[in-house]
Design a protein around this motif. Structure first.
Motif, PDB file in Angstrom:
ATOM      1  N   GLY A  90       0.795  -1.228   0.000  1.00 15.91           N
ATOM      2  CA  GLY A  90       0.000   0.000   0.000  1.00 15.91           C
ATOM      3  C   GLY A  90       0.821   1.268   0.000  1.00 15.91           C
ATOM      4  O   GLY A  90       0.569   2.188  -0.789  1.00 15.91           O
ATOM      5  N   TRP A  91       1.822   1.349   0.898  1.00 24.96           N
ATOM      6  CA  TRP A  91       2.658   2.551   0.931  1.00 24.96           C
ATOM      7  C   TRP A  91       3.391   2.730  -0.399  1.00 24.96           C
ATOM      8  O   TRP A  91       3.481   3.844  -0.925  1.00 24.96           O
ATOM      9  N   SER A  92       3.897   1.658  -0.936  1.00 24.29           N
ATOM     10  CA  SER A  92       4.709   1.753  -2.143  1.00 24.29           C
ATOM     11  C   SER A  92       3.887   2.146  -3.365  1.00 24.29           C
ATOM     12  O   SER A  92       4.336   2.935  -4.193  1.00 24.29           O
ATOM     13  N   LEU A  93       2.677   1.610  -3.493  1.00 30.38           N
ATOM     14  CA  LEU A  93       1.876   1.820  -4.704  1.00 30.38           C
ATOM     15  C   LEU A  93       0.844   2.928  -4.564  1.00 30.38           C
ATOM     16  O   LEU A  93       0.067   3.165  -5.496  1.00 30.38           O
ATOM     17  N   SER A  94       0.834   3.638  -3.439  1.00 32.23           N
ATOM     18  CA  SER A  94      -0.278   4.541  -3.143  1.00 32.23           C
ATOM     19  C   SER A  94      -0.502   5.611  -4.196  1.00 32.23           C
ATOM     20  O   SER A  94      -1.640   5.874  -4.609  1.00 32.23           O
ATOM     21  N   TRP A  95       0.569   6.266  -4.664  1.00 36.26           N
ATOM     22  CA  TRP A  95       0.387   7.348  -5.631  1.00 36.26           C
ATOM     23  C   TRP A  95      -0.074   6.817  -6.982  1.00 36.26           C
ATOM     24  O   TRP A  95      -0.946   7.410  -7.634  1.00 36.26           O
ATOM     25  N   GLY A  96       0.474   5.713  -7.417  1.00 38.21           N
ATOM     26  CA  GLY A  96       0.055   5.146  -8.699  1.00 38.21           C
ATOM     27  C   GLY A  96      -1.364   4.640  -8.665  1.00 38.21           C
ATOM     28  O   GLY A  96      -2.127   4.805  -9.632  1.00 38.21           O
ATOM     29  N   SER A  97      -1.745   4.016  -7.561  1.00 38.64           N
ATOM     30  CA  SER A  97      -3.113   3.554  -7.407  1.00 38.64           C
ATOM     31  C   SER A  97      -4.078   4.737  -7.357  1.00 38.64           C
ATOM     32  O   SER A  97      -5.166   4.705  -7.945  1.00 38.64           O
ATOM     33  N   ALA A  98      -3.671   5.808  -6.658  1.00 37.83           N
ATOM     34  CA  ALA A  98      -4.502   7.021  -6.593  1.00 37.83           C
ATOM     35  C   ALA A  98      -4.691   7.627  -7.976  1.00 37.83           C
ATOM     36  O   ALA A  98      -5.790   8.068  -8.336  1.00 37.83           O
ATOM     37  N   GLU A  99      -3.620   7.648  -8.762  1.00 37.19           N
ATOM     38  CA  GLU A  99      -3.701   8.223 -10.109  1.00 37.19           C
ATOM     39  C   GLU A  99      -4.732   7.481 -10.959  1.00 37.19           C
ATOM     40  O   GLU A  99      -5.498   8.092 -11.704  1.00 37.19           O
ATOM     41  N   MET A 100      -4.798   6.164 -10.817  1.00 35.04           N
ATOM     42  CA  MET A 100      -5.758   5.384 -11.589  1.00 35.04           C
ATOM     43  C   MET A 100      -7.183   5.617 -11.105  1.00 35.04           C
ATOM     44  O   MET A 100      -8.109   5.802 -11.906  1.00 35.04           O
ATOM     45  N   THR A 124      -3.413   9.905  -0.124  1.00 35.17           N
ATOM     46  CA  THR A 124      -2.793  10.197  -1.420  1.00 35.17           C
ATOM     47  C   THR A 124      -3.851  10.306  -2.518  1.00 35.17           C
ATOM     48  O   THR A 124      -3.694  11.085  -3.454  1.00 35.17           O
ATOM     49  N   THR A 125      -4.931   9.554  -2.387  1.00 39.29           N
ATOM     50  CA  THR A 125      -6.028   9.673  -3.349  1.00 39.29           C
ATOM     51  C   THR A 125      -6.661  11.055  -3.254  1.00 39.29           C
ATOM     52  O   THR A 125      -6.952  11.702  -4.275  1.00 39.29           O
ATOM     53  N   ALA A 126      -6.881  11.536  -2.031  1.00 43.33           N
ATOM     54  CA  ALA A 126      -7.473  12.864  -1.848  1.00 43.33           C
ATOM     55  C   ALA A 126      -6.570  13.952  -2.419  1.00 43.33           C
ATOM     56  O   ALA A 126      -7.044  14.884  -3.090  1.00 43.33           O
ATOM     57  N   LEU A 127      -5.273  13.858  -2.191  1.00 44.26           N
ATOM     58  CA  LEU A 127      -4.340  14.853  -2.725  1.00 44.26           C
ATOM     59  C   LEU A 127      -4.287  14.801  -4.242  1.00 44.26           C
ATOM     60  O   LEU A 127      -4.229  15.841  -4.912  1.00 44.26           O
ATOM     61  N   THR A 128      -4.324  13.613  -4.800  1.00 48.43           N
ATOM     62  CA  THR A 128      -4.310  13.484  -6.263  1.00 48.43           C
ATOM     63  C   THR A 128      -5.571  14.098  -6.860  1.00 48.43           C
ATOM     64  O   THR A 128      -5.518  14.753  -7.911  1.00 48.43           O
ATOM     65  N   ALA A 129      -6.707  13.916  -6.196  1.00 45.78           N
ATOM     66  CA  ALA A 129      -7.951  14.516  -6.670  1.00 45.78           C
ATOM     67  C   ALA A 129      -7.889  16.039  -6.590  1.00 45.78           C
ATOM     68  O   ALA A 129      -8.360  16.751  -7.499  1.00 45.78           O
TER      69      ALA A 129
END
Length: 413
Positions: A90-100, A124-129
């Motif tokens: 989760g920590w490692s993939l968080s930004w990429g998963s959020a981007e999708m 990270t999902t909230a920040l990406t949004a």
């Protein structure tokens, strides 16, 4: 010699964490420059003792055999985009998963979105949004410092029990690579900031036998087939391995010659490892979210129907392991992991893995974890939902390193 005398004085050069990826020429060259060839790097010894434990944390990693859930469904008039089930990645993939996930939300052209959950995936999902121009409200039972996210290891492990090869299928490998590459690039933006929210450590992988010796499949005496026949993974070989797909961007490990091995163990590898300092990184993410106008509402959901009354038309669902109860998702399998925390040791700038345990010096403490002390390989902790601390497990892991550093070569400590 007493333990204070045993661990007195020493200068740290540092050398980065042992990995399994092939070499990147520039990284390998940089590693070779860390010490004069033929000399033993001088390291400040760790001081791991069970009477120094300050905390024991237990995490239930949310594992799904098919990989993270990233599909879309409707709940009443709401569109729900799922983003959970990342196992130990989760920590490692968080930004990429959020981007999708945010890409799917943005395609619906909403002005506002809700994010359920404030763990590392939710935040990270909230920040990406927000970066996509959306107004974001996080609905959560707990803020980041009290979520399961901060009970994790907190280092770059992008394919750690993220999926099973067969159920995930070949198409997930491409999805995984997209998430991993995007996340790796995103984390580089946080390097060098005050407090070192993202950092690198020299971490050594140690062994009493040659690394190229054949490794037998860890035995699970209770296995009764495989995931397809039982609904539960039974052997380590079922877990997917994708690290080779990003070998071009991940610093390589190197086998240390005997004359450059600083430990009283015959074999050692060393490579750079990215780590996440929970306190500094979490504070930075929360500050960035609030500064961009984000809102956090403390609210607990018990069923998907509870989300029907949210004012936002689009919801990105990031509840982690809680999705098993909230969403009735029985495809989620708990993978128990426990970390013991000792006082910070700022003069130690490296990590060590040995005999199924790991020790990593971080800004918020010396973290020690037993990840495979029973010889079960990737099956260690799978299906175990016991979320209470086990001090005997912590003391066993600490004891491995207490013994290791008691044998620290003369001239090191």
């Amino acid at each position: 010699m007493g333990r204070r005398g045993l661990f007195a004085g020493s200068l740290a050069l540092g050398a980065l964490a042992g990995g399994r990826w092939a070499s990147v020429p520039a990284a390998a060259a940089a590693l070779r420059r860390t010490a004069v060839p033929g000399t033993v790097p001088r390291l400040v010894p760790m001081r791991p003792h069970a009477d120094q434990i300050t905390d024991i944390k237990v995490c239930l990693r949310p594992f799904r055999a098919a990989g993270p859930r990233l599909d879309v469904e409707r709940v009443g008039e709401k569109v729900v985009i799922h983003n959970y089930g990342h196992g130990g990645s989760g920590w490692s993939l968080s930004w990429g998963s959020a981007e999708m996930a945010v890409g799917k939300a943005a395609a619906l052209s909403p002005r506002r979105v809700a994010v359920v959950g404030c763990g590392v995936i939710g935040l990270t999902t909230a920040l990406t949004a927000q970066r996509a121009g959306l107004d974001v409200t996080i609905y959560t039972r707990d803020l980041l410092p009290h979520t399961r996210s901060v009970r994790a290891n907190g280092s770059w492990t992008p394919d750690s029990r993220v999926a099973l090869t067969a159920p995930a299928g070949p198409q997930f490998a491409d999805t995984w690579e997209r998430m991993a590459r995007y996340s790796w690039k995103s984390y580089r933006d946080y390097l060098g900031l005050p407090g070192n929210p993202i950092d690198f450590r020299d971490s050594y992988v140690l062994s009493d036998t040659p690394f190229d010796a054949p490794e037998p499949e860890p035995e699970n005496p209770d296995h009764k087939g495989d995931y397809a026949s039982t609904g539960m993974p039974q052997q380590s070989s079922e877990f997917a391995r994708y690290g080779e797909r990003i070998r071009d961007i991940i610093p390589a490990s190197e086998l240390l010659p005997a004359q450059e091995n600083p430990f009283a163990v015959p074999y050692a590898r060393r490579a750079p490892l990215m780590i996440f300092n929970f306190g500094a990184y979490g504070h930075l993410l929360l500050s960035e979210f609030h500064q961009a106008g984000g809102r956090i509402v403390i609210r607990e959901f018990h069923t998907p129907a509870d989300m029907k009354n949210l004012p936002e038309p689009v919801i990105i669902n990031c509840p982690g392991y809680a999705a098993r109860d909230l969403w009735g998702d029985r495809s989620l399998i708990p993978v128990r992991g426990q970390t013991a925390w000792l006082p910070p040791q700022p003069d130690v700038a490296y990590g060590v893995r040995y005999k199924g345990a790991s020790a990593l010096s971080k800004s918020d403490g010396l973290m020690i974890q037993g990840f495979d002390m029973s010889g079960l390989g990737e099956m260690d902790g799978v299906g175990n939902s016991f979320e209470h601390a086990d001090r005997s497990e912590a003391e066993k892991a600490i004891g491995i390193f207490e013994n290791l550093f008691a044998r620290f070569p003369a001239g090191q400590g």
